[in-house]
Design a protein around this motif. Structure first.
Motif, PDB file in Angstrom:
ATOM      1  N   LEU A  44     -87.667  31.436 -40.622  1.00  0.00           N
ATOM      2  CA  LEU A  44     -87.258  32.828 -40.769  1.00  0.00           C
ATOM      3  C   LEU A  44     -88.475  33.733 -40.796  1.00  0.00           C
ATOM      4  CD1 LEU A  44     -84.535  32.313 -43.484  1.00  0.00           C
ATOM      5  CD2 LEU A  44     -84.124  33.390 -41.286  1.00  0.00           C
TER       6      LEU A  44
ATOM      7  N   PHE B  23     -78.213  34.409 -52.567  1.00  0.00           N
ATOM      8  CA  PHE B  23     -79.359  34.070 -53.390  1.00  0.00           C
ATOM      9  C   PHE B  23     -80.115  35.317 -53.829  1.00  0.00           C
ATOM     10  CE2 PHE B  23     -82.517  34.467 -50.033  1.00  0.00           C
ATOM     11  CZ  PHE B  23     -81.838  34.135 -48.875  1.00  0.00           C
TER      12      PHE B  23
ATOM     13  N   TRP C  13     -83.986  27.858 -35.186  1.00  0.00           N
ATOM     14  CA  TRP C  13     -83.738  26.461 -35.564  1.00  0.00           C
ATOM     15  C   TRP C  13     -84.619  25.573 -34.692  1.00  0.00           C
ATOM     16  CZ3 TRP C  13     -80.608  24.954 -39.497  1.00  0.00           C
ATOM     17  CH2 TRP C  13     -79.735  25.913 -40.024  1.00  0.00           C
TER      18      TRP C  13
ATOM     19  N   TYR D 211     -79.340  38.659 -51.712  1.00  0.00           N
ATOM     20  CA  TYR D 211     -79.130  38.483 -50.280  1.00  0.00           C
ATOM     21  C   TYR D 211     -77.871  37.671 -50.036  1.00  0.00           C
ATOM     22  CZ  TYR D 211     -83.958  39.972 -49.309  1.00  0.00           C
ATOM     23  OH  TYR D 211     -85.125  40.684 -49.195  1.00  0.00           O
TER      24      TYR D 211
ATOM     25  N   GLY E 137     -84.479  26.024 -50.599  1.00  0.00           N
ATOM     26  CA  GLY E 137     -84.570  27.475 -50.497  1.00  0.00           C
ATOM     27  C   GLY E 137     -85.619  27.914 -49.503  1.00  0.00           C
TER      28      GLY E 137
ATOM     29  N   GLY F 157     -75.668  29.921 -40.169  1.00  0.00           N
ATOM     30  CA  GLY F 157     -76.360  30.096 -38.900  1.00  0.00           C
ATOM     31  C   GLY F 157     -77.056  31.434 -38.719  1.00  0.00           C
ATOM     32  N   LYS F 158     -77.088  32.247 -39.780  1.00  0.00           N
ATOM     33  CA  LYS F 158     -77.705  33.577 -39.675  1.00  0.00           C
ATOM     34  C   LYS F 158     -78.822  33.741 -40.688  1.00  0.00           C
ATOM     35  CE  LYS F 158     -73.667  35.997 -37.893  1.00  0.00           C
ATOM     36  NZ  LYS F 158     -72.811  37.200 -38.042  1.00  0.00           N
ATOM     37  N   GLY F 159     -79.594  34.797 -40.510  1.00  0.00           N
ATOM     38  CA  GLY F 159     -80.638  35.110 -41.471  1.00  0.00           C
ATOM     39  C   GLY F 159     -80.084  35.820 -42.690  1.00  0.00           C
ATOM     40  N   PRO F 160     -80.815  35.813 -43.802  1.00  0.00           N
ATOM     41  CA  PRO F 160     -80.371  36.512 -45.016  1.00  0.00           C
ATOM     42  C   PRO F 160     -80.242  38.013 -44.785  1.00  0.00           C
ATOM     43  CG  PRO F 160     -82.179  35.001 -45.494  1.00  0.00           C
ATOM     44  CD  PRO F 160     -82.091  35.107 -44.007  1.00  0.00           C
TER      45      PRO F 160
ATOM     46  N   GLN G 283     -76.247  35.175 -47.030  1.00  0.00           N
ATOM     47  CA  GLN G 283     -76.595  34.465 -45.804  1.00  0.00           C
ATOM     48  C   GLN G 283     -75.376  33.714 -45.293  1.00  0.00           C
ATOM     49  OE1 GLN G 283     -79.803  31.586 -46.046  1.00  0.00           O
ATOM     50  NE2 GLN G 283     -80.254  31.807 -43.870  1.00  0.00           N
TER      51      GLN G 283
ATOM     52  N   PHE H 178     -87.702  33.194 -54.231  1.00  0.00           N
ATOM     53  CA  PHE H 178     -86.283  33.153 -53.928  1.00  0.00           C
ATOM     54  C   PHE H 178     -85.607  31.996 -54.661  1.00  0.00           C
ATOM     55  CE2 PHE H 178     -86.148  36.191 -50.471  1.00  0.00           C
ATOM     56  CZ  PHE H 178     -87.443  36.203 -50.005  1.00  0.00           C
ATOM     57  N   GLY H 179     -84.387  32.217 -55.098  1.00  0.00           N
ATOM     58  CA  GLY H 179     -83.566  31.137 -55.604  1.00  0.00           C
ATOM     59  C   GLY H 179     -83.008  30.325 -54.445  1.00  0.00           C
ATOM     60  N   ILE H 180     -82.460  29.149 -54.736  1.00  0.00           N
ATOM     61  CA  ILE H 180     -81.938  28.329 -53.635  1.00  0.00           C
ATOM     62  C   ILE H 180     -80.536  28.733 -53.220  1.00  0.00           C
ATOM     63  CG2 ILE H 180     -83.375  26.361 -54.215  1.00  0.00           C
ATOM     64  CD1 ILE H 180     -80.773  25.014 -55.259  1.00  0.00           C
TER      65      ILE H 180
ATOM     66  N   ILE I  17     -83.599  41.432 -55.789  1.00  0.00           N
ATOM     67  CA  ILE I  17     -82.710  41.666 -54.647  1.00  0.00           C
ATOM     68  C   ILE I  17     -81.708  40.536 -54.560  1.00  0.00           C
ATOM     69  CG2 ILE I  17     -82.593  42.027 -52.139  1.00  0.00           C
ATOM     70  CD1 ILE I  17     -85.579  42.664 -52.194  1.00  0.00           C
TER      71      ILE I  17
ATOM     72  N   PHE J  80     -79.711  41.761 -46.716  1.00  0.00           N
ATOM     73  CA  PHE J  80     -79.814  42.525 -47.967  1.00  0.00           C
ATOM     74  C   PHE J  80     -78.441  43.009 -48.417  1.00  0.00           C
ATOM     75  CE2 PHE J  80     -81.671  45.479 -50.947  1.00  0.00           C
ATOM     76  CZ  PHE J  80     -80.832  46.577 -50.911  1.00  0.00           C
TER      77      PHE J  80
ATOM     78  N   PHE K 233     -85.010  40.226 -42.961  1.00  0.00           N
ATOM     79  CA  PHE K 233     -85.140  38.975 -42.239  1.00  0.00           C
ATOM     80  C   PHE K 233     -84.597  39.048 -40.821  1.00  0.00           C
ATOM     81  CE2 PHE K 233     -86.532  36.005 -45.465  1.00  0.00           C
ATOM     82  CZ  PHE K 233     -86.189  36.631 -46.645  1.00  0.00           C
ATOM     83  N   GLY K 234     -85.159  38.200 -39.976  1.00  0.00           N
ATOM     84  CA  GLY K 234     -84.576  37.959 -38.669  1.00  0.00           C
ATOM     85  C   GLY K 234     -83.429  36.967 -38.763  1.00  0.00           C
ATOM     86  N   GLU K 235     -82.872  36.621 -37.626  1.00  0.00           N
ATOM     87  CA  GLU K 235     -81.713  35.739 -37.596  1.00  0.00           C
ATOM     88  C   GLU K 235     -82.080  34.265 -37.692  1.00  0.00           C
ATOM     89  OE1 GLU K 235     -79.253  37.978 -38.398  1.00  0.00           O
ATOM     90  OE2 GLU K 235     -78.021  36.682 -37.139  1.00  0.00           O
TER      91      GLU K 235
END
Lengths: 114, 114
Positions: free
Chosen positions: B90, A89, B110, A36, B42, A41-44, A38, A104-106, A34, A46, B105-107
């Protein structure tokens, strides 16, 4: 490709050009991948996925290419726009002990120059 | 669309405090996950759950615990917060297909521990 360290690899692209983001995955048993996106300030989020029985999959303005021989994955973004600026990523999935194992990759930071 | 909701976006806690991070998903997913994301490292898996009241340790469970009393809710608990737990957390969910399924994922939350 991916690198380990404190600084993300960065790709700077002129608006309207195509972007290619690369990912080297680690496990030859991985069978689902997959990409993603990002934003700060937000989540990843799809973007697109591909299974190991395919070598190419296209979405809207995005294409993922899978080369299992060299364990390489790439994300191509056509006509890159400012809104594409984000960290991208990849994730590799495989079954492990009855569970889904995801690595996951960085990430790579994409900067779009207006 | 899948919705993963993390109730707290920004928290500041003192060293030694007990911290609860709550996550709810609305897609009836069996799998739920907690990750932390740090610059250059990551996404690292803390804990995951594949069913109600079930939990499995991820790669970095030390200093954390989790609770899954209902299918839609997965809580991350820091029993005694420390400064090295300052991070972005996350929550995620997915269907239980072993051969790989999209993780949503969620947002993010922090957390700063002072």
């Amino acid at each position: 490709g991916e690198s380990v360290g404190l600084h993300l690899p960065t790709l700077s692209v002129q608006e309207g050009d195509n972007s290619i983001i690369n990912c080297a995955y680690s496990n030859s048993a991985s069978d689902y991948f997959i990409w993603y996106k990002q934003e700060s300030g937000k989540g990843p989020q799809f973007i697109i996925d591909i299974r190991s029985n395919m070598d190419k999959r296209q979405g809207q303005r995005v294409t993922v290419l899978l080369n299992k021989t060299v364990k390489h994955l790439s994300l191509q973004i056509a006509a890159t726009q400012p809104g594409d600026s984000a960290v991208y990523f990849c994730a590799e999935n495989r079954g492990s002990g009855g569970y889904q194992k995801v690595t996951f990759g960085i990430g790579t930071k994409l900067q779009v120059i207006p | 669309d899948v919705k993963v909701t993390q109730s707290s976006r920004y928290l500041v806690k003192r060293t030694g405090e007990k911290v609860f991070l709550e996550c709810v998903q609305d897609m009836d997913h069996e799998n739920m996950f907690w990750y932390r994301q740090d610059p250059g490292l990551g996404l690292r898996l803390i804990y995951f759950s594949y069913d109600v009241k079930m939990k499995e340790k991820g790669d970095i469970p030390e200093g954390y615990s989790v609770s899954r009393e209902k299918k839609e809710r997965f809580s991350l608990i820091l029993e005694s917060a420390s400064t090295n737990q300052t991070s972005m957390y996350l929550c995620a969910s997915s269907l239980p297909v072993i051969s790989g399924n999209t993780i949503y994922f969620g947002e993010g939350s922090w957390l700063t521990v002072v």
